[in-house]
Design an enzyme around this catalytic site. Structure first.
Site, short mmCIF file in Angstrom:
data_model
loop_
_atom_site.label_atom_id
_atom_site.label_comp_id
_atom_site.label_asym_id
_atom_site.label_seq_id
_atom_site.Cartn_x
_atom_site.Cartn_y
_atom_site.Cartn_z
N ASP A 107 10.90 -59.09 -7.77
CA ASP A 107 11.88 -58.69 -8.77
C ASP A 107 11.95 -57.16 -8.85
OD1 ASP A 107 13.52 -60.02 -11.17
OD2 ASP A 107 12.46 -58.32 -12.03
N ARG A 108 11.72 -56.54 -10.01
CA ARG A 108 11.78 -55.09 -10.11
C ARG A 108 10.81 -54.42 -9.14
NH1 ARG A 108 16.34 -54.14 -11.84
NH2 ARG A 108 15.74 -52.00 -12.37
N HIS A 152 21.74 -59.21 -18.53
CA HIS A 152 20.79 -58.16 -18.92
C HIS A 152 20.99 -56.89 -18.09
CE1 HIS A 152 19.09 -60.20 -15.49
NE2 HIS A 152 18.10 -59.33 -15.37
N TYR A 212 15.92 -50.28 -15.72
CA TYR A 212 17.17 -50.98 -15.40
C TYR A 212 18.35 -50.03 -15.36
CZ TYR A 212 15.52 -55.80 -15.31
OH TYR A 212 14.93 -56.98 -14.95
N HIS A 272 12.00 -68.66 -10.16
CA HIS A 272 11.94 -67.22 -9.92
C HIS A 272 10.50 -66.72 -9.86
CE1 HIS A 272 13.10 -63.01 -10.08
NE2 HIS A 272 12.44 -62.85 -11.22
#
Length: 292
Positions: A107-108, A152, A212, A272
């Site tokens: 992910d990030r 988001h 983000y 996920h």
């Protein structure tokens, strides 16, 4: 006491001016750095890290702005650029005695890992990416109502002020939504681990939003420059993803192939949070990558 990765030592490692990363280190052998995703901490790797530590030195930091790592104010719009966070990772490995290392991100953390691979090809020997697309491609594939799953991204892309206030008003509801909606197995995150994720996230609203927000600004600029220059990942790359391509109408393997010549792309059936839901599958993929 909050959960930790069993058998790992914990330390704070300075990686930049005023920034130290809370880091778990275990095992011995060739180094592997594991970067967590949102809304999590290094704990997401607890099963995978313990397995890999049998024959590797495994390094699991909380990213800048997350968990118990430092959270500098984003005064210039670049403190949470993936380029900056990737430099943290290279500095972390070097501080622990490793000039070259394998790198996996979820992910990030995967976005940080990709930027590290592009910016520091001599340092990153192998690269694994779990359930994400490069930033530039991520924005390109989001269209119509199906893109509501990524609401988001748009919320946290807004200028400083509103996103922080909205999320800060009900942080557990906000971050807990993603733990619930994105997971395929609720039992994969025990109550103490979930509580640790929520505590860490509610204490990091400002820096998480800054991370983000960077992906709607400076990170796009950096990716676009690499694409225009024809820069690609030079090391062996493994990508594990849910079948987002089928859901959103794009060719995931094709998008990744434009960034990596030596690519193995695999679609998984877990949710996920695959490192917690299907750790044996993730470990097998990482071991196969390291053997390439």
């Amino acid at each position: 006491m909050e959960p930790r990765i069993s058998g790992f030592d914990y330390q704070r490692v300075t990686v930049a001016d005023g920034v130290a990363l809370h880091t778990a280190v275990g095992g011995s052998g060739s180094p592997v750095v594991l970067l967590h995703g949102f809304p999590q901490t290094h704990l997401m790797w607890r099963h995978v890290a313990a397995d890999l530590a049998a024959d590797h030195t495994v390094i699991c930091p909380d990213l800048r702005g997350y968990g118990d790592s430092d959270k500098p104010a984003d005064v210039d719009g670049a403190r949470y650029a993936k380029r900056t966070m990737a430099a943290d990772v290279v500095a972390l490995a070097r501080a622990l005695g490793h000039e070259r290392f394998a790198l996996a991100g979820h992910d990030r953390g995967a976005l940080v890992a990709v930027r590290a691979g592009l910016d520091h090809p001599r340092a990153v020997t192998h690269l694994a990416v779990l359930d994400v697309l490069p930033t530039l491609d991520m924005w390109d594939v989001l269209h119509g109502v199906d893109a509501a799953v990524a609401f988001h991204l748009y919320l946290m892309a807004q200028p400083p002020g509103l996103p922080e206030r909205l999320i800060g008003a009900a942080p557990d509801a906000f971050f807990g939504h993603f733990l619930d909606a994105w997971g395929g197995d609720p039992q994969a995150q025990p109550a103490d681990v979930r509580a640790a994720y929520l505590r860490a996230s509610r204490e990091a609203v400002t820096s998480i939003v800054a991370d983000y927000r960077a992906s709607a600004g400076v990170d796009v600029t950096d990716d676009a420059a690499d694409r225009a220059a024809g820069n690609r990942l030079a090391m062996p790359v493994a990508v594990l993803q849910q079948d987002w391509g089928a859901a959103l109408g794009y060719d995931a393997a094709g998008l990744w192939g434009a960034w990596a010549a030596d690519l193995e792309h695999r679609t998984v059936t877990s949710g996920h949070f695959m490192a917690e839901e299907a750790p044996a599958e993730v470990v097998a993929a990482l071991r196969a990558l390291l053997a390439r």
